[in-house]
Scaffold this motif. Structure first.
Motif, short mmCIF file in Angstrom:
data_model
loop_
_atom_site.label_atom_id
_atom_site.label_comp_id
_atom_site.label_asym_id
_atom_site.label_seq_id
_atom_site.Cartn_x
_atom_site.Cartn_y
_atom_site.Cartn_z
N UNK A 78 56.07 16.13 71.59
CA UNK A 78 56.93 17.32 70.90
C UNK A 78 57.27 18.18 72.09
N UNK A 79 58.56 18.33 72.38
CA UNK A 79 58.96 19.30 73.50
C UNK A 79 59.71 20.41 72.96
N UNK A 80 59.61 21.36 73.33
CA UNK A 80 60.67 22.80 72.81
C UNK A 80 61.99 22.72 73.63
N UNK A 81 62.96 22.94 72.97
CA UNK A 81 64.46 23.22 73.34
C UNK A 81 64.80 24.51 73.06
N UNK A 82 66.06 25.09 73.61
CA UNK A 82 66.42 26.61 73.55
C UNK A 82 66.68 26.88 72.04
N UNK A 131 62.07 18.24 70.17
CA UNK A 131 62.66 16.82 70.49
C UNK A 131 61.18 16.36 70.43
N UNK A 132 61.31 15.21 69.42
CA UNK A 132 60.06 14.22 69.18
C UNK A 132 60.24 13.05 69.93
N UNK A 133 59.39 12.73 70.91
CA UNK A 133 59.33 11.31 71.79
C UNK A 133 58.29 10.47 71.35
N UNK A 134 58.81 9.16 71.03
CA UNK A 134 57.83 8.19 70.68
C UNK A 134 57.49 7.38 71.78
N UNK A 151 60.19 3.31 63.87
CA UNK A 151 60.40 3.83 65.02
C UNK A 151 59.39 2.90 65.97
N UNK A 152 59.70 2.81 67.13
CA UNK A 152 59.06 2.38 68.16
C UNK A 152 59.30 2.96 69.62
N UNK A 153 58.56 2.43 70.50
CA UNK A 153 58.74 3.16 71.93
C UNK A 153 60.09 3.35 72.37
N UNK A 154 60.29 4.60 72.74
CA UNK A 154 61.69 4.70 73.16
C UNK A 154 62.63 5.58 72.29
N UNK A 155 62.26 5.83 71.04
CA UNK A 155 62.97 6.44 70.11
C UNK A 155 62.69 8.24 70.12
N UNK A 156 63.72 8.77 70.08
CA UNK A 156 63.82 10.07 70.32
C UNK A 156 64.60 10.63 68.91
N UNK A 157 63.82 11.84 68.44
CA UNK A 157 64.23 12.50 67.23
C UNK A 157 64.59 14.13 67.79
N UNK A 158 65.75 14.41 68.04
CA UNK A 158 66.26 15.73 68.29
C UNK A 158 66.72 16.66 66.97
#
Length: 646
Positions: free
Chosen positions: A546-550, A554-557, A617-624
């Motif tokens: 997980x990374x923070x945005x302003x 974003x959750x990256x798988x 979900x699998x590798x490369x999925x991104x939840x924003x």
């Protein structure tokens, strides 16, 4: 219980009101406008009070009706409210612009033209102007001295506060609707010239008083003179314009078309209404939307043109318009007698009620079973519950009471919940996730005082930030905004008051384990004995990050083994103390916060206000997620389960 709602056709009516006669506007040379001059080095302030009221869904008309009806209720005379409703008459009139200007705008027009050069709206070019007349009866009128200097030592300050002090309320009644002293400016905001003419009859001397006011911009005249933005209309003197009294006020009543006779109250004439579409039916619809609770309780009644609206006919009137059909189930709910409702009351102090939650802990098993049966049968349910309030400067915890009416409702298109505070309706919104209609209200002094302090200027929300410094644990008290959902969960068996422990114990990734070099020696090693074999822990790669945005996260798988997973992503705002928890009014996925899923996945579903499920979900999925408050901490948890491959 399901209700089929179809608008009933209304009888046709001539919506063009009679044009005022020219004789109504014979000019009185003694009357005129006055503005205060600014010194060359004086500081001016541009009025921006309209920004406090106008929102995306607001119009100048509905803001005016909401604020003025609340003001009328606050001014209800002691022998009116509780016995007879405050009666309000509203009508429209067509006036000839040129004649009105000659009679009432003489002396103000040069200032209007100077303001237009600064961006003040220009007057429409049509020959006629539509004007709105608003009059209340059963109220005290604007009492107190006419001279603002004399009002400082007077018991009553209504007149002075209304015309000479904006931004400060004189109302000391804790259950009053008004708090900020700015709702009165919604009258000028409804006029293209930002002006009103007013007449008030009151039970003090002088008995009948008239005055006018326009709110413009600070501006320069061609000779370089600077003026303040507020202009007042009255009897011209060397010190400005004084209020009009006696026979001159009576003549103004006739010229402006008021129906004011010997009854106390306030009459407003709003010149050149801004609304693009305004007629009798538009006004009726707005009154139903904003005032149905107070109408059903008998606090308010209206005469709009030839139509009367009160608690006896509001149901039939609301059924006439498509725009108010969704309020029909709510009106039926509020009008239900106590004898016909399932009544549930609790005074039990539990760990849940101390947190502001209405839960199963508050009731016996038999009460919950009866509640469930009554809800499934479609019976109206009335729940009275305690709410605890603690002022920082107080002596301790005070107990207030709120009351909720709720009923099962199958038509999802008309499911709505409304939250009122006695004389004013604050929140009206679609229900989310439940098939019910609900109305919360309180006339309790303790709770009404707190909610009034938490209320924003436009009376459309209760904000924790407004009471954070004056109350302890205000978020707990503000959970009254979730009481409808609480009771719905209890009635449907989904909320039994228990906590599901460790529901979110799976986090984003497997944390790195300590290496052998950091493992402390065991007692056996210290004693020279044979050490127990150490378990070799190998750090696993992160499957989810997980990374923070302003304004979100974003959750990256990235599962390295190519596996697929079902994810549940849950978010909370961080609190001031204790564990983070979700409050319904903070945000809702799909409403305040947008969810966007890119990359390999099968489906997306919003499970609740703060939980979203993403399957396969699998590798490369991104939840924003975007739309969070950028100044608050957001806590995010992911629960994942690997999909079994067939």
């Amino acid at each position: 219980m399901s209700e089929s709602l179809t608008a009933q056709p209304t009888a046709s009516v001539d919506m063009v009101p009679p044009t005022f006669s020219t004789q109504h506007f014979a000019q009185e040379s003694v009357f005129g406008w006055s503005l205060s001059q600014l010194s060359p080095f004086g500081t001016s302030q541009v009025p921006k009070l309209d920004k406090l009221f106008m929102h995306n869904t607001s119009t100048a008309l509905n803001v005016f009706l909401r604020e003025m009806t609340q003001n009328s209720l606050d001014a209800a005379s002691s022998n009116s409210l509780g016995k007879n409703s405050v009666r309000i008459r509203i009508k429209l009139a067509k006036v000839n612009r040129a004649e009105f200007k000659r009679a009432f705008l003489n002396g103000l027009e040069p200032h209007l033209e100077a303001c237009e050069r600064l961006g003040f709206p220009k007057e429409p070019v049509s020959d006629e102007a539509t004007c709105l007349i608003y009059e209340d009866y059963g109220t005290s009128g604007l009492r107190g001295p006419l001279n603002p200097a004399q009002s400082q030592t007077s018991e009553y300050k209504n007149f002075s506060k209304y015309f000479f002090e904006h931004g400060e309320s004189h109302k000391d009644d804790s259950t009053s609707g008004g708090r900020h002293g700015v709702g009165k400016i919604t009258g000028p905001l409804l006029s293209s010239r930002n002006m009103i003419m007013a007449v008030t009859r009151r039970d003090c001397s002088p008995n009948l008083v008239a005055y006018g006011q326009a709110i413009l911009f600070p501006h320069y005249m061609p000779d370089g003179t600077r003026y303040e933005p507020v202009a007042n209309y009255g009897v011209r003197t060397g010190e400005g314009s004084e209020p009009i009294v006696g026979r001159q006020a009576s003549r103004l009543v006739d010229r402006l078309g008021f129906d004011r006779s010997d009854k106390n109250g306030l009459s407003l004439f709003i010149y050149d209404v801004k609304a693009e579409e305004i007629d009798r039916d538009v006004i009726l619809r707005e009154l139903i939307k904003h005032c149905f609770v107070q109408i059903c309780e008998g606090q308010l009644s209206f005469d709009v043109f030839d139509r009367h609206l009160d608690k006896n006919n509001i149901l039939s009137v609301a059924s006439e318009f498509d725009e108010t059909l969704e309020y029909v189930p709510l009106i039926r709910l509020v009008q239900t007698s106590r004898e016909d409702t399932f009544n549930l009351k609790t005074d039990r102090l539990t760990s849940s009620t101390a947190r502001g939650v209405v839960s199963g802990e508050s009731f016996t098993e038999s009460e919950l079973e009866e509640l469930s049966v009554a809800f499934e049968e479609g019976r109206p349910i009335r729940v009275k519950f305690p709410v605890y309030v603690c002022r920082r400067d107080g002596d301790g915890i005070e107990k207030g009471y709120g009351e909720l009416l709720i009923r099962k409702h199958e038509d999802k298109n008309t499911c709505r919940e409304v939250y009122a505070r006695g004389r004013v309706t604050v929140i009206s919104q679609k229900t989310k996730g439940g098939n019910y209609v609900a109305v919360f209200n309180t006339h309790d002094k303790v709770l009404s005082t707190f909610l009034g302090d938490a209320e924003n200027v436009s009376h459309t929300a209760w904000r924790e930030s407004l009471v954070r410094d004056s109350y302890r644990n205000p978020l707990r008290t503000l959970r009254v905004k979730s009481v409808a959902a609480d009771v719905y969960l209890l009635a449907t068996g989904a909320g039994d008051g228990k906590t599901i422990k460790n529901a979110l114990k799976d986090f984003f990734y497997t944390p790195d384990a300590p290496t052998n070099s950091t493992v402390r020696p065991s007692r056996e090693e210290k004693a020279g004995e044979t050490a127990r074999p150490q378990l070799e822990l190998v750090p696993q790669p992160k499957k989810f990050a997980v990374s923070e945005t302003h304004d979100g996260f974003v959750v990256r798988c990235a599962p390295a083994d190519g596996s697929r997973h079902d994810l549940n992503v849950t978010a909370f705002y961080g609190g001031f103390a204790g564990k983070p928890k979700y409050e319904k009014w903070d945000f809702e996925f799909g409403e305040d916060v947008s969810i966007e899923v890119n990359g390999p996945h099968e489906s997306v579903a919003i499970l609740s206000g703060n939980e979203v499920a993403v399957r396969g979900v699998s590798a490369g999925c991104e939840i924003r997620a975007t739309g969070f408050d950028g100044i608050r901490d957001v806590h995010v948890y992911v629960k994942h389960k690997q999909v079994e491959e067939v």
